[in-house]
Write a protein that holds these residues in place. Sequence first.
Motif, PDB file in Angstrom:
ATOM      1  N   LEU A  78      11.369-103.070  10.238  1.00 54.66           N
ATOM      2  CA  LEU A  78      11.625-102.287  11.444  1.00 54.66           C
ATOM      3  C   LEU A  78      10.404-102.317  12.352  1.00 54.66           C
ATOM      4  CD1 LEU A  78      13.953-101.040   9.639  1.00 54.66           C
ATOM      5  CD2 LEU A  78      13.594 -98.938  10.939  1.00 54.66           C
ATOM      6  N   GLU A  79      10.643-102.503  13.631  1.00 59.01           N
ATOM      7  CA  GLU A  79       9.593-102.371  14.629  1.00 59.01           C
ATOM      8  C   GLU A  79       9.532-100.913  15.078  1.00 59.01           C
ATOM      9  OE1 GLU A  79       7.577-104.781  15.579  1.00 59.01           O
ATOM     10  OE2 GLU A  79       8.574-106.280  14.309  1.00 59.01           O
ATOM     11  N   ASN A  80       8.436-100.542  15.709  1.00 64.57           N
ATOM     12  CA  ASN A  80       8.357 -99.202  16.279  1.00 64.57           C
ATOM     13  C   ASN A  80       9.496 -98.993  17.278  1.00 64.57           C
ATOM     14  OD1 ASN A  80       6.134 -97.924  15.070  1.00 64.57           O
ATOM     15  ND2 ASN A  80       4.708 -99.106  16.310  1.00 64.57           N
ATOM     16  N   GLY A  81      10.125 -97.819  17.178  1.00 62.73           N
ATOM     17  CA  GLY A  81      11.234 -97.513  18.081  1.00 62.73           C
ATOM     18  C   GLY A  81      12.570 -98.038  17.613  1.00 62.73           C
ATOM     19  N   GLN A  82      12.645 -98.487  16.361  1.00 67.05           N
ATOM     20  CA  GLN A  82      13.913 -98.981  15.826  1.00 67.05           C
ATOM     21  C   GLN A  82      14.488 -98.003  14.810  1.00 67.05           C
ATOM     22  OE1 GLN A  82      13.197-103.011  14.331  1.00 67.05           O
ATOM     23  NE2 GLN A  82      14.229-103.826  16.147  1.00 67.05           N
ATOM     24  N   MET A  83      15.821 -98.038  14.681  1.00 67.56           N
ATOM     25  CA  MET A  83      16.544 -97.218  13.711  1.00 67.56           C
ATOM     26  C   MET A  83      17.435 -98.123  12.871  1.00 67.56           C
ATOM     27  SD  MET A  83      17.753 -93.878  15.945  1.00 67.56           S
ATOM     28  CE  MET A  83      18.783 -94.833  17.092  1.00 67.56           C
ATOM     29  N   ARG A  84      17.704 -97.672  11.640  1.00 62.27           N
ATOM     30  CA  ARG A  84      18.596 -98.438  10.772  1.00 62.27           C
ATOM     31  C   ARG A  84      19.264 -97.484   9.795  1.00 62.27           C
ATOM     32  NH1 ARG A  84      16.342-103.490   7.320  1.00 62.27           N
ATOM     33  NH2 ARG A  84      16.207-104.333   9.445  1.00 62.27           N
ATOM     34  N   GLU A  85      20.545 -97.724   9.535  1.00 62.88           N
ATOM     35  CA  GLU A  85      21.247 -97.000   8.476  1.00 62.88           C
ATOM     36  C   GLU A  85      20.976 -97.713   7.164  1.00 62.88           C
ATOM     37  OE1 GLU A  85      25.428 -96.530   8.886  1.00 62.88           O
ATOM     38  OE2 GLU A  85      25.275 -94.805  10.206  1.00 62.88           O
ATOM     39  N   VAL A  86      20.559 -96.963   6.144  1.00 69.78           N
ATOM     40  CA  VAL A  86      20.296 -97.571   4.839  1.00 69.78           C
ATOM     41  C   VAL A  86      21.082 -96.823   3.763  1.00 69.78           C
ATOM     42  CG1 VAL A  86      18.022 -98.430   5.485  1.00 69.78           C
ATOM     43  CG2 VAL A  86      18.228 -96.141   4.517  1.00 69.78           C
ATOM     44  N   GLU A  87      21.488 -97.550   2.743  1.00 71.71           N
ATOM     45  CA  GLU A  87      22.225 -96.976   1.625  1.00 71.71           C
ATOM     46  C   GLU A  87      21.247 -96.367   0.626  1.00 71.71           C
ATOM     47  OE1 GLU A  87      25.392 -96.633   1.000  1.00 71.71           O
ATOM     48  OE2 GLU A  87      26.342 -97.840   2.584  1.00 71.71           O
ATOM     49  N   LEU A  88      21.638 -95.221   0.071  1.00 70.05           N
ATOM     50  CA  LEU A  88      20.786 -94.570  -0.924  1.00 70.05           C
ATOM     51  C   LEU A  88      21.631 -94.074  -2.102  1.00 70.05           C
ATOM     52  CD1 LEU A  88      17.713 -94.141  -0.975  1.00 70.05           C
ATOM     53  CD2 LEU A  88      18.117 -91.778  -0.322  1.00 70.05           C
ATOM     54  N   GLY A  89      22.575 -94.886  -2.513  1.00 73.72           N
ATOM     55  CA  GLY A  89      23.366 -94.541  -3.693  1.00 73.72           C
ATOM     56  C   GLY A  89      24.447 -93.517  -3.417  1.00 73.72           C
ATOM     57  N   TRP A  90      24.042 -92.288  -3.145  1.00 68.78           N
ATOM     58  CA  TRP A  90      25.008 -91.211  -2.931  1.00 68.78           C
ATOM     59  C   TRP A  90      25.408 -91.050  -1.466  1.00 68.78           C
ATOM     60  CZ3 TRP A  90      26.908 -87.387  -6.501  1.00 68.78           C
ATOM     61  CH2 TRP A  90      26.594 -87.677  -7.841  1.00 68.78           C
ATOM     62  N   GLY A  91      24.835 -91.843  -0.626  1.00 65.28           N
ATOM     63  CA  GLY A  91      25.172 -91.748   0.788  1.00 65.28           C
ATOM     64  C   GLY A  91      24.208 -92.559   1.627  1.00 65.28           C
ATOM     65  N   LYS A  92      24.370 -92.450   2.938  1.00 58.83           N
ATOM     66  CA  LYS A  92      23.534 -93.195   3.864  1.00 58.83           C
ATOM     67  C   LYS A  92      22.455 -92.301   4.459  1.00 58.83           C
ATOM     68  CE  LYS A  92      27.115 -96.518   5.231  1.00 58.83           C
ATOM     69  NZ  LYS A  92      27.891 -97.069   6.368  1.00 58.83           N
ATOM     70  N   VAL A  93      21.395 -92.951   4.917  1.00 56.61           N
ATOM     71  CA  VAL A  93      20.273 -92.267   5.540  1.00 56.61           C
ATOM     72  C   VAL A  93      19.921 -93.011   6.823  1.00 56.61           C
ATOM     73  CG1 VAL A  93      17.784 -91.833   5.322  1.00 56.61           C
ATOM     74  CG2 VAL A  93      19.305 -91.311   3.416  1.00 56.61           C
ATOM     75  N   LEU A  94      19.519 -92.260   7.838  1.00 60.55           N
ATOM     76  CA  LEU A  94      19.025 -92.873   9.065  1.00 60.55           C
ATOM     77  C   LEU A  94      17.515 -93.047   8.919  1.00 60.55           C
ATOM     78  CD1 LEU A  94      19.654 -93.780  12.018  1.00 60.55           C
ATOM     79  CD2 LEU A  94      18.929 -91.482  12.718  1.00 60.55           C
ATOM     80  N   LEU A  95      17.066 -94.299   8.943  1.00 65.10           N
ATOM     81  CA  LEU A  95      15.644 -94.600   8.837  1.00 65.10           C
ATOM     82  C   LEU A  95      15.114 -94.924  10.230  1.00 65.10           C
ATOM     83  CD1 LEU A  95      13.437 -94.928   6.614  1.00 65.10           C
ATOM     84  CD2 LEU A  95      13.908 -97.394   6.725  1.00 65.10           C
ATOM     85  N   VAL A  96      14.033 -94.254  10.613  1.00 63.70           N
ATOM     86  CA  VAL A  96      13.459 -94.405  11.949  1.00 63.70           C
ATOM     87  C   VAL A  96      11.988 -94.769  11.814  1.00 63.70           C
ATOM     88  CG1 VAL A  96      12.995 -93.271  14.158  1.00 63.70           C
ATOM     89  CG2 VAL A  96      15.030 -92.628  12.840  1.00 63.70           C
TER      90      VAL A  96
END
Length: 661
Positions: A78-96
Amino acid sequence: MGGCFSKPKPVELKIEVVLPEKERGKEELLAGGKGSPRAYQGNGTARHFHADERLPAPHPYPSAQDCVEAAVCHVKDLENGQMREVELGWGKVLLVKDNGEFHALGHKCPHYGAPLVKGELSQDTQEVGWDLPEGCLGPPWTLKVSSIGGVSWAVGKSQQLLGHRGEGLLLVAPAQHCPPPGVLSRGRVRCPWHGACFNISTGDLEDFPGLDSLHKFQVKIEKEKVYVRASKQALQLQRRTKVMAKCISPSAGHSSSTNVLIVGAGAAGLVCAETLRQEGFSDRIVLCTLDRHLPYDRPKLSKSLDAQPEQLALRPKEFFRAYGIEVLTEAQVVTVDVRNKKVVFKDGFKLEYSKLLLAPGSSPKTLSCKGKEVENVFTIRTPEDANRVVRLARGRNAVVVGAGFLGMEVAAYLTEKAHSVSVVELEETPFRRFLGERVGRALMKMFENNRVKFYMQTEVSELRAQEGKLKEVVLKSSKVVRADVCVVGIGAVPATGFLRQSSINLDSRGFIPVNKMMQTNVPGVFAAGDAVTFPLAWRNNRKVNIPHWQMAHAQGRVAAQNMLAQEAEISTVPYLWTAMFGKSLRYAGYGEGFDDVIIQGDLEELKFVAFYTKGDEVIAVASMNYDPIVSKVAEVLASGRAIRKREVETGDMSWLTGKGS
């Protein structure tokens, strides 16, 4: 969006340390109260929390088996200012990734579940130095960021964040010395659907609509990999209710006095009550409403007419009970005596108050034509109204009078229920004054393609009945339309008649004028919601009335903050939406008085963005199938940057990232 904000110069930030409760000595008693401790003192920043409450740790997990932890990406993914949805087993997380730091948050907007990764991320940082008094050892201190108002700032790498107490207030971990200078970040993500904003450092809700915040999860970097640790329960819930004080002075039966009285239990009233509790106010709060229900999601009434009251409820009964927010249903205020700080209800009950919020909303206009008393003619005001309309329209003929938002939403919903749907409107096209001729015609065509019949540039002259029930609608154009049910959506008037004998100022149309702090002309009396006119900051403080759900939320919060003497000002950018035939139209800004509309995209395909301009400036934007353009524009306007007409005429959107002129 980083380019939309100029980099500010480093500042020396003055910080106020609010002492722990036990260090403040004896608390005063409320004047006129029943001996309950003050929930606020002096400038309103002191907090009082119930004895069994605890300030939240940053990531309160009960045990290891209730958590999940995994590597989700490489630091360079990820570059600065980017977001991504990531899987974490029990659900998704927004990574910023923001200014070199990673933040992990809930990935769905708690309002209606929009995927935040498709929203707009704004970034802004400010280097600060702490100006703290000597002797700052001891329990977690509440630091009040006094030189920056209206924004929830959060501590960066240099200090551990324990929690958050409203705008500009931070809780830092116990330290053996004063916290070192650091970087404050106001990075936030804005929902692509309805414009709600969340602080990426805390997950806190910063702008509306909605009531809840995002969960914030632990992040660590090991061997160039980004690990996220999260509670399984939090991953599934995808929403977090802020910590609130509990009432320490519950009423005994039907007590005749309250500390805060809120007239109206819509968005403004509910958010006011919740904000008071979030800010530590622990005395009595009474909400009164004409409705028979607890606060509910009113915008859904015209979009989902068969929704039941329990499906629309904003909070369950247990919530109000837990936090001591009393709700008086079917309670009509008929008199407000500001001299004696007392209101009188229709049944004769009298209630004294210390602070008063007026949020009565509006009353729908009704037809004044011949036959107006016939049965099966409705204004959509309650869930019961909406439910009856659906029952009566099923397989029969429905007529909607008025082609504004409410009327068009009702018409769209009834097309799959009724035998026929007809719309009667005085203007040439639907939404003409709000969205302009071209957009109005495109939406009208969408309705006609879904077998809605329009009768434009006319109005109702008579409602004809058979055995007392509606049978025909006669128009001034001499047309006669078959109708078994009629919904009237021709506007509303402020529900402020009960204030005409008070000394609270009303304007010529019946609206309550307020200042930026939502204060009326009477000290201790505030007003918010559909019934007020207020100064719109980014339109040169022009006094306006904006009867939008999102704006009512924001005004309710500002009113609560100023009840606690926090000197907050209303500054939010108006944001609204409508949904018809599975398509959503989003709108931000205030377009009244626009003199030109610049359209990009394809109106025929209903994939477009429309910029509303006045002179050389863009004052509003609307879009369909063009997300997240409206949220992007709302962020630009919120930053204080003016958008020039020439910037949108070319079709070049680079100005949204600050690369334009």
